[in-house]
Scaffold this motif. Structure first.
Motif, PDB file in Angstrom:
ATOM      1  N   GLY A  12       0.809  -1.123  -0.460  1.00  0.00           N
ATOM      2  CA  GLY A  12      -0.249  -0.380  -0.038  1.00  0.00           C
ATOM      3  C   GLY A  12       0.870   1.126  -0.174  1.00  0.00           C
ATOM      4  O   GLY A  12      -0.117   2.365   0.144  1.00  0.00           O
ATOM      5  N   VAL A  13       2.517   1.076  -0.238  1.00  0.00           N
ATOM      6  CA  VAL A  13       3.037   2.792  -0.324  1.00  0.00           C
ATOM      7  C   VAL A  13       2.721   3.358  -1.443  1.00  0.00           C
ATOM      8  O   VAL A  13       2.018   2.856  -2.485  1.00  0.00           O
ATOM      9  N   HIS A  14       2.969   4.964  -1.458  1.00  0.00           N
ATOM     10  CA  HIS A  14       2.362   5.448  -2.314  1.00  0.00           C
ATOM     11  C   HIS A  14       3.576   5.575  -3.542  1.00  0.00           C
ATOM     12  O   HIS A  14       2.504   6.420  -4.553  1.00  0.00           O
ATOM     13  N   GLY A  15       4.709   5.695  -3.087  1.00  0.00           N
ATOM     14  CA  GLY A  15       5.764   5.406  -4.159  1.00  0.00           C
ATOM     15  C   GLY A  15       6.869   5.077  -3.325  1.00  0.00           C
ATOM     16  O   GLY A  15       6.889   4.998  -2.430  1.00  0.00           O
ATOM     17  N   ILE A  16       7.678   5.109  -5.015  1.00  0.00           N
ATOM     18  CA  ILE A  16       9.166   4.371  -4.547  1.00  0.00           C
ATOM     19  C   ILE A  16       9.620   5.862  -4.929  1.00  0.00           C
ATOM     20  O   ILE A  16      10.588   5.671  -5.448  1.00  0.00           O
ATOM     21  N   ILE A  17      11.200   5.213  -3.614  1.00  0.00           N
ATOM     22  CA  ILE A  17      12.680   6.468  -4.149  1.00  0.00           C
ATOM     23  C   ILE A  17      14.002   5.821  -4.125  1.00  0.00           C
ATOM     24  O   ILE A  17      14.735   4.592  -3.210  1.00  0.00           O
ATOM     25  N   PRO A  18      14.657   5.600  -5.340  1.00  0.00           N
ATOM     26  CA  PRO A  18      15.916   4.519  -5.382  1.00  0.00           C
ATOM     27  C   PRO A  18      16.405   5.179  -5.446  1.00  0.00           C
ATOM     28  O   PRO A  18      16.129   6.480  -6.007  1.00  0.00           O
ATOM     29  N   SER A  19      17.919   4.614  -4.812  1.00  0.00           N
ATOM     30  CA  SER A  19      19.010   4.926  -5.090  1.00  0.00           C
ATOM     31  C   SER A  19      19.542   6.458  -4.385  1.00  0.00           C
ATOM     32  O   SER A  19      20.360   7.039  -4.669  1.00  0.00           O
ATOM     33  N   VAL A  61      19.795   5.666   1.632  1.00  0.00           N
ATOM     34  CA  VAL A  61      18.979   4.477   1.869  1.00  0.00           C
ATOM     35  C   VAL A  61      19.126   3.324   1.210  1.00  0.00           C
ATOM     36  O   VAL A  61      19.823   1.649   1.524  1.00  0.00           O
ATOM     37  N   GLY A  62      19.794   3.487  -0.005  1.00  0.00           N
ATOM     38  CA  GLY A  62      19.687   2.424  -1.261  1.00  0.00           C
ATOM     39  C   GLY A  62      21.562   2.571  -1.180  1.00  0.00           C
ATOM     40  O   GLY A  62      21.917   2.000  -2.464  1.00  0.00           O
ATOM     41  N   GLU A  63      22.086   3.346  -0.931  1.00  0.00           N
ATOM     42  CA  GLU A  63      23.198   3.229  -0.541  1.00  0.00           C
ATOM     43  C   GLU A  63      24.394   3.890  -1.639  1.00  0.00           C
ATOM     44  O   GLU A  63      25.038   3.130  -2.609  1.00  0.00           O
ATOM     45  N   TYR A  64      23.730   4.628  -2.468  1.00  0.00           N
ATOM     46  CA  TYR A  64      23.931   5.351  -3.433  1.00  0.00           C
ATOM     47  C   TYR A  64      25.823   5.703  -3.623  1.00  0.00           C
ATOM     48  O   TYR A  64      25.977   5.257  -5.289  1.00  0.00           O
ATOM     49  N   ALA A  65      26.220   5.853  -3.307  1.00  0.00           N
ATOM     50  CA  ALA A  65      27.519   6.392  -2.872  1.00  0.00           C
ATOM     51  C   ALA A  65      28.714   4.642  -3.056  1.00  0.00           C
ATOM     52  O   ALA A  65      29.927   5.623  -3.728  1.00  0.00           O
ATOM     53  N   ALA A  66      28.152   3.696  -2.450  1.00  0.00           N
ATOM     54  CA  ALA A  66      28.548   2.113  -2.284  1.00  0.00           C
ATOM     55  C   ALA A  66      28.254   1.895  -4.305  1.00  0.00           C
ATOM     56  O   ALA A  66      28.878   0.776  -4.302  1.00  0.00           O
ATOM     57  N   LEU A  67      27.848   2.472  -5.111  1.00  0.00           N
ATOM     58  CA  LEU A  67      27.143   1.572  -6.448  1.00  0.00           C
ATOM     59  C   LEU A  67      28.058   2.202  -7.022  1.00  0.00           C
ATOM     60  O   LEU A  67      28.808   3.652  -7.353  1.00  0.00           O
ATOM     61  N   THR A  68      28.633   1.998  -8.705  1.00  0.00           N
ATOM     62  CA  THR A  68      29.555   2.054  -9.776  1.00  0.00           C
ATOM     63  C   THR A  68      28.246   2.718 -10.486  1.00  0.00           C
ATOM     64  O   THR A  68      26.981   3.019 -10.091  1.00  0.00           O
ATOM     65  N   ARG A  69      28.392   3.557 -11.353  1.00  0.00           N
ATOM     66  CA  ARG A  69      27.557   4.921 -12.317  1.00  0.00           C
ATOM     67  C   ARG A  69      26.294   3.169 -12.506  1.00  0.00           C
ATOM     68  O   ARG A  69      25.867   3.389 -12.757  1.00  0.00           O
ATOM     69  N   ILE A  83      13.599   9.386  -8.393  1.00  0.00           N
ATOM     70  CA  ILE A  83      14.810   9.354  -8.034  1.00  0.00           C
ATOM     71  C   ILE A  83      15.807   9.766  -7.347  1.00  0.00           C
ATOM     72  O   ILE A  83      15.679  10.894  -7.374  1.00  0.00           O
ATOM     73  N   GLY A  84      16.686   9.088  -6.542  1.00  0.00           N
ATOM     74  CA  GLY A  84      17.367   9.489  -5.539  1.00  0.00           C
ATOM     75  C   GLY A  84      18.563  10.037  -6.008  1.00  0.00           C
ATOM     76  O   GLY A  84      19.306   9.364  -7.398  1.00  0.00           O
ATOM     77  N   SER A  85      19.220  11.559  -6.188  1.00  0.00           N
ATOM     78  CA  SER A  85      20.393  12.433  -7.217  1.00  0.00           C
ATOM     79  C   SER A  85      21.441  12.174  -7.189  1.00  0.00           C
ATOM     80  O   SER A  85      22.080  13.358  -8.079  1.00  0.00           O
ATOM     81  N   ALA A  86      21.945  12.366  -5.830  1.00  0.00           N
ATOM     82  CA  ALA A  86      23.004  12.565  -5.205  1.00  0.00           C
ATOM     83  C   ALA A  86      24.585  11.978  -5.812  1.00  0.00           C
ATOM     84  O   ALA A  86      24.636  11.395  -5.933  1.00  0.00           O
ATOM     85  N   ALA A  87      25.703  13.325  -6.708  1.00  0.00           N
ATOM     86  CA  ALA A  87      26.813  13.433  -7.050  1.00  0.00           C
ATOM     87  C   ALA A  87      27.576  13.821  -7.248  1.00  0.00           C
ATOM     88  O   ALA A  87      26.688  15.115  -6.350  1.00  0.00           O
ATOM     89  N   PRO A  88      28.902  13.553  -7.200  1.00  0.00           N
ATOM     90  CA  PRO A  88      29.572  15.039  -6.500  1.00  0.00           C
ATOM     91  C   PRO A  88      29.836  16.280  -7.705  1.00  0.00           C
ATOM     92  O   PRO A  88      30.136  17.168  -6.404  1.00  0.00           O
ATOM     93  N   SER A  89      28.735  16.235  -8.669  1.00  0.00           N
ATOM     94  CA  SER A  89      28.834  17.173  -9.676  1.00  0.00           C
ATOM     95  C   SER A  89      27.421  17.649  -9.480  1.00  0.00           C
ATOM     96  O   SER A  89      27.145  16.813  -9.592  1.00  0.00           O
ATOM     97  N   MET A  97      14.518  13.402  -6.450  1.00  0.00           N
ATOM     98  CA  MET A  97      15.075  14.177  -5.206  1.00  0.00           C
ATOM     99  C   MET A  97      15.951  14.268  -5.176  1.00  0.00           C
ATOM    100  O   MET A  97      17.116  13.202  -5.037  1.00  0.00           O
ATOM    101  N   ALA A  98      16.385  15.817  -4.494  1.00  0.00           N
ATOM    102  CA  ALA A  98      18.086  16.158  -4.777  1.00  0.00           C
ATOM    103  C   ALA A  98      18.152  17.106  -4.176  1.00  0.00           C
ATOM    104  O   ALA A  98      17.926  18.211  -3.346  1.00  0.00           O
ATOM    105  N   LEU A  99      19.434  16.901  -3.014  1.00  0.00           N
ATOM    106  CA  LEU A  99      20.603  17.395  -2.066  1.00  0.00           C
ATOM    107  C   LEU A  99      21.025  18.369  -2.847  1.00  0.00           C
ATOM    108  O   LEU A  99      21.206  18.576  -3.780  1.00  0.00           O
ATOM    109  N   PRO A 100      21.407  18.988  -1.638  1.00  0.00           N
ATOM    110  CA  PRO A 100      22.288  20.692  -2.326  1.00  0.00           C
ATOM    111  C   PRO A 100      23.371  19.635  -2.799  1.00  0.00           C
ATOM    112  O   PRO A 100      24.119  18.598  -2.719  1.00  0.00           O
ATOM    113  N   PRO A 101      24.918  20.430  -3.572  1.00  0.00           N
ATOM    114  CA  PRO A 101      26.033  19.923  -2.857  1.00  0.00           C
ATOM    115  C   PRO A 101      26.839  19.050  -1.872  1.00  0.00           C
ATOM    116  O   PRO A 101      25.846  20.144  -1.025  1.00  0.00           O
TER     117      PRO A 101
END
Length: 296
Positions: free
Chosen positions: A37-44, A47-55, A77-83, A103-107
């Motif tokens: 019953g969840v209303h949406g999904i956010i990968p990467s 919590v999805g350990e994006y920083a430990a994943l290859t591109r 999608i979670g979009s955090a990245a170094p640049s 979903m976007a973090l600042p720098p």
């Protein structure tokens, strides 16, 4: 009208015991969460350990989640990245695959000047997906206060904020000073957030207890405080882990207790020690073994 109402799950990335991404398990987890019953999904996201994943892994995680959701709920999608360039490229890929938002973090790599934060979010907005700005001043060097959020809201696609400061009063301020939709960002303020005007919640322990999470949030949004508290107070000891640095380990361990294992975390995240595991188990059992109210 809210663009991202309800309970969104910042999903884990399942790994095999050899630390390879388990894409089949990922698809099964997305399917199960939607059935719950969840209303949406956010990968990467974090919590999805994006920083430990290859591109390449990250791209496949996003694509797998979108395919598994199959249009039943939005995938943000979670979009955090170094640049900024890497963030924009990832958003472009996700948009092409059918994502509903970002979903976007600042720098994230250093403490930027305000004009750098604004320029970053202008580029994110121009990438063409609805944006949930992610404010997490505990883990990253910028606190997106309402005055700054109001400046970011001038960009066409910036429509919401995930508020993770841990201060529920901030939600009042954002709603008063901006026109952004607010999503509760920390699990142990989810009910309070709903009561004061958050229209959505992006959760971590929702990976483990999605049905109870949805029920609590919906009851709170309806103003049924006593009924929400009957569930929420038992969830809180587990939900407190969402605000700590070992949140991913606690989530994956709880998933194991729940019979929906997602494997280990990738280094540098290491397994919890024995005492920590016992504490997580106690919190999980307290949540699932709560007394059930008998209807009169």
């Amino acid at each position: 009208m809210a663009r991202f109402p309800g309970v969104y799950v910042a999903i884990v990335t399942p790994f095999t015991e050899q630390y390879e991404v388990d894409y089949q398990r990922l698809a099964e987890h997305v399917d199960w969460l939607i059935d719950q019953g969840v209303h949406g999904i956010i990968p990467s996201g974090s919590v999805g350990e994006y920083a430990a994943l290859t591109r390449e892994e990250r791209a496949k995680v996003i694509e797998t989640a979108i395919d598994a959701a199959a249009g039943r709920v939005p995938v943000v999608i979670g979009s955090a990245a170094p640049s900024t360039k890497q963030v924009v490229e990832l958003i472009g890929f996700a948009k092409e695959k059918g994502a509903s938002g970002v979903m976007a973090l600042p720098p994230i790599n250093y403490k930027p000047k305000e004009e750098e934060v604004i320029a970053h979010y202008e580029a994110v907005s121009n990438a063409g997906l609805p944006v949930i700005v992610y404010n997490n001043p505990h883990d990253y060097p910028v606190d997106l206060k309402p005055a700054l959020l109001n400046k970011l809201a001038k960009f066409e696609n910036i429509v919401a904020v995930k508020e993770f400061s841990g201060d529920v009063r901030r939600i009042h301020d954002i709603l008063r000073e901006t026109e952004l939709e607010v999503l509760a960002g920390v699990d142990d303020l989810a009910m309070e957030g709903a009561l004061v005007g958050a229209t959505g919640w992006i959760g971590g322990l929702t990976n483990v207890l999605p049905g109870d999470s949805v029920r609590v949030f919906e009851l709170a949004r309806e103003g049924k405080v006593a009924e929400a508290l009957d569930i929420y107070r038992y969830l809180l000891p587990l939900f407190h882990y969402d605000a700590g640095p070992q949140l991913v380990q606690a989530i994956k361990l709880s998933m194991e207790f729940a019979g929906i294992p997602a494997g280990p975390t990738r280094p540098p995240r290491l397994a919890l020690n024995e005492q920590e595991q016992q504490e997580v188990r106690a919190a999980y059992e307290y949540a699932v073994n709560r007394p059930q109210r008998v209807k009169s």
